[in-house]
Motif scaffolding. Structure first.
Motif, PDB file in Angstrom:
ATOM      1  N   ALA A 159       0.858  -1.307  -0.147  1.00  0.00           N
ATOM      2  CA  ALA A 159       0.109  -0.044   0.072  1.00  0.00           C
ATOM      3  C   ALA A 159       0.929   1.095   0.171  1.00  0.00           C
ATOM      4  CB  ALA A 159      -0.810  -0.296   1.224  1.00  0.00           C
ATOM      5  N   PRO A 160       1.678   1.548  -0.988  1.00  0.00           N
ATOM      6  CA  PRO A 160       2.467   2.474  -0.849  1.00  0.00           C
ATOM      7  C   PRO A 160       1.813   3.908  -0.998  1.00  0.00           C
ATOM      8  CG  PRO A 160       2.386   1.360  -3.239  1.00  0.00           C
ATOM      9  CD  PRO A 160       1.774   0.694  -2.163  1.00  0.00           C
ATOM     10  N   LYS A 161       0.812   4.215  -1.737  1.00  0.00           N
ATOM     11  CA  LYS A 161       0.051   5.514  -1.822  1.00  0.00           C
ATOM     12  C   LYS A 161      -0.801   5.789  -0.559  1.00  0.00           C
ATOM     13  CE  LYS A 161      -0.075   5.940  -6.797  1.00  0.00           C
ATOM     14  NZ  LYS A 161       0.971   6.881  -6.689  1.00  0.00           N
ATOM     15  N   ALA A 162      -1.411   4.608   0.139  1.00  0.00           N
ATOM     16  CA  ALA A 162      -1.907   4.612   1.460  1.00  0.00           C
ATOM     17  C   ALA A 162      -1.202   5.064   2.737  1.00  0.00           C
ATOM     18  CB  ALA A 162      -3.085   3.556   1.354  1.00  0.00           C
ATOM     19  N   LEU A 163      -0.065   4.210   2.599  1.00  0.00           N
ATOM     20  CA  LEU A 163       0.533   4.161   4.049  1.00  0.00           C
ATOM     21  C   LEU A 163       2.243   4.519   3.784  1.00  0.00           C
ATOM     22  CD1 LEU A 163      -0.779   0.738   5.441  1.00  0.00           C
ATOM     23  CD2 LEU A 163      -1.239   3.204   6.119  1.00  0.00           C
ATOM     24  N   TRP A 164       2.678   4.695   3.014  1.00  0.00           N
ATOM     25  CA  TRP A 164       4.265   5.102   2.834  1.00  0.00           C
ATOM     26  C   TRP A 164       4.179   6.837   2.382  1.00  0.00           C
ATOM     27  CZ3 TRP A 164       8.566   4.581   4.358  1.00  0.00           C
ATOM     28  CH2 TRP A 164       9.940   5.355   3.843  1.00  0.00           C
ATOM     29  N   GLU A 165       3.662   6.950   1.003  1.00  0.00           N
ATOM     30  CA  GLU A 165       3.614   8.177   0.592  1.00  0.00           C
ATOM     31  C   GLU A 165       3.127   9.252   1.512  1.00  0.00           C
ATOM     32  OE1 GLU A 165       2.035   8.380  -3.311  1.00  0.00           O
ATOM     33  OE2 GLU A 165       3.326   6.893  -4.174  1.00  0.00           O
ATOM     34  N   PRO A 166       2.078   9.052   2.289  1.00  0.00           N
ATOM     35  CA  PRO A 166       1.514  10.079   3.262  1.00  0.00           C
ATOM     36  C   PRO A 166       2.310  10.544   4.705  1.00  0.00           C
ATOM     37  CG  PRO A 166      -0.244   8.601   2.518  1.00  0.00           C
ATOM     38  CD  PRO A 166       1.187   7.989   2.245  1.00  0.00           C
ATOM     39  N   LEU A 167       3.294   9.669   4.607  1.00  0.00           N
ATOM     40  CA  LEU A 167       4.026   9.903   5.855  1.00  0.00           C
ATOM     41  C   LEU A 167       5.038  11.211   5.858  1.00  0.00           C
ATOM     42  CD1 LEU A 167       5.367   6.229   6.550  1.00  0.00           C
ATOM     43  CD2 LEU A 167       3.688   7.398   7.801  1.00  0.00           C
ATOM     44  N   GLU A 168       5.161  11.586   6.932  1.00  0.00           N
ATOM     45  CA  GLU A 168       5.990  12.879   7.032  1.00  0.00           C
ATOM     46  C   GLU A 168       7.528  12.516   6.673  1.00  0.00           C
ATOM     47  OE1 GLU A 168       5.886  14.130  10.906  1.00  0.00           O
ATOM     48  OE2 GLU A 168       3.646  14.578  11.013  1.00  0.00           O
ATOM     49  N   GLU A 169       8.121  13.522   5.890  1.00  0.00           N
ATOM     50  CA  GLU A 169       9.356  13.031   5.490  1.00  0.00           C
ATOM     51  C   GLU A 169      10.523  12.550   6.542  1.00  0.00           C
ATOM     52  OE1 GLU A 169      12.032  12.358   2.409  1.00  0.00           O
ATOM     53  OE2 GLU A 169      10.042  13.095   2.225  1.00  0.00           O
ATOM     54  N   GLY A 170      10.289  13.277   7.741  1.00  0.00           N
ATOM     55  CA  GLY A 170      11.224  12.711   8.464  1.00  0.00           C
ATOM     56  C   GLY A 170      10.893  11.469   9.084  1.00  0.00           C
ATOM     57  N   THR A 171       9.682  10.973   9.044  1.00  0.00           N
ATOM     58  CA  THR A 171       9.210   9.514   9.489  1.00  0.00           C
ATOM     59  C   THR A 171       9.953   8.747   8.391  1.00  0.00           C
ATOM     60  OG1 THR A 171       7.355  10.404  10.641  1.00  0.00           O
ATOM     61  CG2 THR A 171       7.444   8.039   9.969  1.00  0.00           C
ATOM     62  N   LYS A 172       9.695   9.171   7.027  1.00  0.00           N
ATOM     63  CA  LYS A 172      10.284   8.066   6.308  1.00  0.00           C
ATOM     64  C   LYS A 172      11.733   7.814   6.137  1.00  0.00           C
ATOM     65  CE  LYS A 172       6.966   9.535   2.444  1.00  0.00           C
ATOM     66  NZ  LYS A 172       6.808  10.252   1.338  1.00  0.00           N
ATOM     67  N   GLN A 173      12.504   9.099   6.631  1.00  0.00           N
ATOM     68  CA  GLN A 173      13.977   8.831   6.733  1.00  0.00           C
ATOM     69  C   GLN A 173      14.231   7.930   7.937  1.00  0.00           C
ATOM     70  OE1 GLN A 173      16.356   9.799   4.438  1.00  0.00           O
ATOM     71  NE2 GLN A 173      14.282  10.584   3.190  1.00  0.00           N
ATOM     72  N   ARG A 174      13.663   8.245   9.071  1.00  0.00           N
ATOM     73  CA  ARG A 174      13.917   7.452  10.262  1.00  0.00           C
ATOM     74  C   ARG A 174      13.745   5.787   9.925  1.00  0.00           C
ATOM     75  NH1 ARG A 174      12.905  12.428  12.678  1.00  0.00           N
ATOM     76  NH2 ARG A 174      10.620  12.454  12.363  1.00  0.00           N
ATOM     77  N   ILE A 175      12.428   5.670   9.397  1.00  0.00           N
ATOM     78  CA  ILE A 175      12.289   4.323   8.831  1.00  0.00           C
ATOM     79  C   ILE A 175      13.204   3.738   7.965  1.00  0.00           C
ATOM     80  CG2 ILE A 175      10.625   2.794   7.504  1.00  0.00           C
ATOM     81  CD1 ILE A 175       8.462   4.519   8.354  1.00  0.00           C
TER      82      ILE A 175
END
Length: 419
Positions: A159-175
């Motif tokens: 679910a990239p559009k539902a659960l990855w793309e909407p995340l804050e940029e900081g969250t993405k980098q920490r993941i």
């Protein structure tokens, strides 16, 4: 951000109050289910999934997962840190709800509940990956995070559009940093190799730096361990349990899908893995008895209906073999879910799953099993990612293979395959 303003104004506490599983999955519904009278299978599935996932998703969104999640562990639990249970709960739950949350919004009761859970799921990830969060997930110690980072990676692939793309940029980098940090620990020489591979496949998929050896090792080694007729060994030997479904087929296919798309492997390797998964799905459908039960074989049976992830993922992919009608899978698994989740003791008073196979049976839990482990059960709900109009949901009820066979009706013959 506008998304944050909306969630703040709506109040996640309010969401929990109005959309609690006790309101959605009402006692009258459960009474009908227990009696085998439920007429709308999809209604039953999504309400049950909501009930199972609710404590994990909404507590994470409220910053209260660690505070409120009970810590029941196997009587033989080993020396690993019990803190790994929180990442287990999150990774496994999110991997199971991902296809459902990826559906577009609508104004049905299901659509309203789905949107609320999706927003809460995003909020939860943003919160738990914020430095200093009381629900910070452990990636730094133990080997267990290799497993559940993989389910989180699979979540984002599903679910990239539902659960990855909407995340804050900081969250993405920490993941991304958390996933890369796991490279200082090697997966065991078993199905675990695919955990390392699919995490690297996700990084590859988002054009991040990836570890080529870790990416390739899982698919390469599992091909060497293939035993035939849809079964992989879990290591050099065959293990007669549900790990071909919990892990091997779904993660093999999902990893190779990324690798083939990125031209790292030939398409024929993905096609071969898909055919093997289809063959395994045939056996899974036939293992469901006329009464809607299945054998409690092997380890990790406390993952309950997670044992059918391979079958449900093939259904979600619309790749069921021609010998299996989608409605067969729906009807068979509806009956399994009714039998399993209607049994007293499966849930505690706050709707957390409890250790057991059918009810509360702590003694059947393995040495690595705790509360978070149990949320592998959500992986049997993948077909909720198909719209309600799809044949899987809309076709008239039909009998599944063993029900046909034991009633004296005609049913499809079965043969060994060589791929």
């Amino acid at each position: 951000m506008e998304r944050r303003k909306f969630i703040g104004a709506f109040s996640l506490a309010g969401i929990i109050g109005t959309m609690s599983p006790k309101n959605i999955f009402a006692a009258t519904d459960q009474a009908k289910v227990t009696a085998g009278l439920a007429g709308n299978d999809r209604d039953y599935w999504w309400k049950l999934l909501y009930k199972i996932a609710n404590p994990v998703v909404f507590n994470l969104a409220n910053g209260t997962l660690v505070k409120n999640m009970p810590l029941e562990k196997s009587p033989t639990f080993d020396s690993r840190s019990l803190h790994v249970t929180y990442l287990e709960a999150v990774g496994r739950t999110y991997a199971g709800i991902a296809p459902w949350l990826a559906l577009p919004d609508d104004k049905t009761a299901e659509g309203v509940a789905r949107k609320k859970m999706r927003l809460a799921a995003i909020e939860g990830l943003n919160k738990c990956f914020t430095p200093g969060s009381p629900d910070a997930l452990n990636f730094a110690t133990d080997h267990q995070p290799i497993v559940d980072a993989a389910y989180l990676a699979q979540t984002f692939l599903r679910a990239p559009k539902a659960l990855w793309e909407p995340l804050e940029e900081g969250t993405k980098q920490r993941i991304i940093a958390a996933f890369k940090s796991l490279r200082n620990r090697k997966p065991f020489k078993s199905n675990w190799l695919l955990f390392g591979s699919i995490t690297e496949a996700f990084l590859l998929n988002i054009n991040e730096q990836y570890d080529n050896d870790r990416l390739n090792e899982g698919p390469r080694q599992l091909r060497e361990w293939y035993k035939g007729d849809g079964w992989y060994g879990d290591g050099p030997n065959l293990a007669f349990d549900y790990y071909n479904s919990f892990v091997i087929h779904p993660m093999m296919v999902d990893t190779l899908a990324v690798m083939a798309d990125k031209k790292i492997v030939e398409q024929k390797l993905y096609d071969q893995a898909l055919k093997r998964m289809q063959r395994f799905a045939v056996g899974q459908e036939r293992m469901i008895s006329p009464e809607g039960t299945f054998p409690p074989i092997g380890r990790s049976i406390t993952y309950r209906t997670g044992a059918f992830q391979a079958l449900t993922q093939i259904a979600l992919m619309e790749k069921l073999p021609t010998s299996i009608k989608p409605a067969q899978v729906r009807c068979a698994l509806t009956k399994v879910k009714q039998n399993m989740y209607g049994t007293p003791g499966t849930f505690d008073k706050n709707d957390w799953l409890q250790l057991g196979f059918c009810g509360h049976q702590p003694k059947v839990a393995d040495y690595y099993t705790s509360t978070g482990s149990l949320y592998m059960a959500t992986l049997s709900f993948l077909p909720l990612g198909l719209p309600a109009s799809h044949e899987f949901w809309a076709a008239a009820p039909v009998a599944w293979t063993s029900k046909l066979a034991w009633s004296g009706a005609d049913f499809a013959k079965d043969y060994h395959v060589d791929y």
